[in-house]
Enzyme design. Structure first.
Site, PDB file in Angstrom:
ATOM      1  N   LYS A 118       0.824  -1.215   0.000  1.00 37.64           N
ATOM      2  CA  LYS A 118       0.000   0.000   0.000  1.00 37.64           C
ATOM      3  C   LYS A 118       0.851   1.255   0.000  1.00 37.64           C
ATOM      4  O   LYS A 118       0.463   2.268  -0.563  1.00 37.64           O
ATOM      5  CB  LYS A 118      -0.927   0.016   1.224  1.00 37.64           C
ATOM      6  N   LYS A 201      -8.424 -10.927  -8.822  1.00 40.87           N
ATOM      7  CA  LYS A 201      -9.547 -10.908  -7.870  1.00 40.87           C
ATOM      8  C   LYS A 201     -10.559  -9.836  -8.252  1.00 40.87           C
ATOM      9  O   LYS A 201     -10.176  -8.776  -8.740  1.00 40.87           O
ATOM     10  CB  LYS A 201      -9.013 -10.574  -6.464  1.00 40.87           C
ATOM     11  N   LYS A 204     -12.892  -3.622  -5.951  1.00 35.83           N
ATOM     12  CA  LYS A 204     -13.613  -2.349  -6.068  1.00 35.83           C
ATOM     13  C   LYS A 204     -12.781  -1.322  -6.810  1.00 35.83           C
ATOM     14  O   LYS A 204     -13.302  -0.310  -7.261  1.00 35.83           O
ATOM     15  CB  LYS A 204     -13.984  -1.823  -4.685  1.00 35.83           C
TER      16      LYS A 204
END
Ligand code: TRP
Length: 339
Positions: A118, A201, A204
């Protein structure tokens, strides 16, 4: 080391960062409902404090928190059976997190792959909160003495850190106060992949909305996305082994199985030899039957923000009733005067 036995308690958290999708539903929400239905005391938290470890527009965070609460309820979480609340309303999480900041070691935190992913190349510019994220997560879990934590595979390392923190605390203070929490990792069967690329995957953050089914999609949108899902030209095989190297076909079969509470084997047995022109409409019907009522109920709940806020406040009060004595005892163990 002998570990004292703790009564079973499920805890899990989801970040309110928008766009709940089929992957969240099958991988998390539906499994949470199952544990609620098994009668295990269950606590579900919208981790808004985790969300702000990266920038969130305040109005988006507020909306996403309420929408996530609506998603939990519409999926079958009963806020009178389970405890449903947002993290920031229970200050014991952050209080416990401070203690754990002092238990966890820099070296452990630096190994966290999610932080590295991240923070990216510019780790110097990441927030301190992002670095401390896993200690807050350990606090979320251990402030309730939760024994079982259902999560996706990507959270495995954070749960191992939670165990490490509990062990070090117990060791340093010569106690068995904290349970060693069991990760309940989601299986491959409920891992939902992108409808555009079976090797990624469902996410969003995928720029293509056609890659996912949002829990807010209406019946027509759900059906259209399934009809347009990427596939290969072969018919369905007659055994699950035949799905190897066919990631898109496998994904649609897995989605079918998960929505039908069945298995990939049973779905293949029923649909062997079918072309996607036949299989996709069946899957679309099933998905609409299962998911459209959820999006309708979410839309209904979102009409009444006061009701959602009331449910979260009630959940927070009940959560605090569990967390406060555990935090107090922790403070006593640590040596805080007045605890
Ligand atoms: N880190 C989790 C995720 O991104 C969310 C989370 C925060 C969580 N606290 C938790 C999950 C405690 C389980 C238990 O998915």
């Amino acid at each position: 080391m002998t570990e004292v036995s703790h009564t079973p308690r499920v805890f899990s958290g989801i970040q309110p960062t928008g766009n709940l999708h089929l992957g969240n539903y099958l991988g998390a929400l539906k499994r949470f409902v199952d544990s609620q239905e098994e009668g295990i005391s269950s606590i579900f938290c919208m981790v808004d404090l985790h969300a702000i470890t990266v920038w969130q527009e305040p109005q988006d965070l507020r909306h996403a928190t309420r929408e996530l609460a609506a998603g939990f309820i519409a999926s079958g979480i009963d806020p009178t059976k389970s405890i449903l609340f947002n993290q920031s309303q229970v200050p014991e999480h952050t209080q416990m997190a401070w203690v754990f900041n002092c238990v966890a070691r820099m070296g452990w935190m630096k190994r966290m792959t999610q932080f590295k992913d991240k923070a990216g190349k510019n780790a110097e510019n990441a927030s301190l909160g992002l670095f401390g994220y896993p200690a807050l997560m350990a606090a979320d879990i251990l402030v309730y003495h939760a024994t079982h934590v259902p999560v996706g595979e990507d959270q495995k390392q954070h749960l191992e850190l939670t165990q490490e923190i509990a062990r070090k605390f117990n060791h340093d203070y010569e106690t068995e106060f904290f349970p060693i929490t069991k990760p309940v990792i989601e299986g491959a069967a409920t891992r939902v992949m992108s409808l555009r690329d079976g090797s990624k995957k469902m996410s969003k953050s995928d720029p293509s909305d056609m890659s996912r089914i949002n829990l807010t999609d209406d019946a027509d949108t759900i059906a259209r996305k399934i009809r347009k899902a990427k596939t290969d030209p072969e018919p369905l095989p007659d055994s699950v082994e035949g799905l190897e190297n066919r990631p898109e076909a496998r994904n649609l079969v897995n989605i079918y199985a998960a929505l039908a509470d069945s298995t990939a084997e049973a779905v293949i047995a029923d649909h062997a030899g079918q072309q996607f022109g036949t299989f996709k409409p069946s899957l679309a019907d099933l998905a609409v039957a299962k998911l459209a009522p959820i999006s309708e109920e979410m839309a209904r709940l979102m009409q009444d923000k006061a009701e959602i806020d009331g449910i979260l406040k009630n959940g927070a009060d009940r959560a605090r009733a569990i967390a406060a004595p555990i935090l107090k005892k922790t403070y006593q163990i640590v040596g805080m005067v007045g605890a």
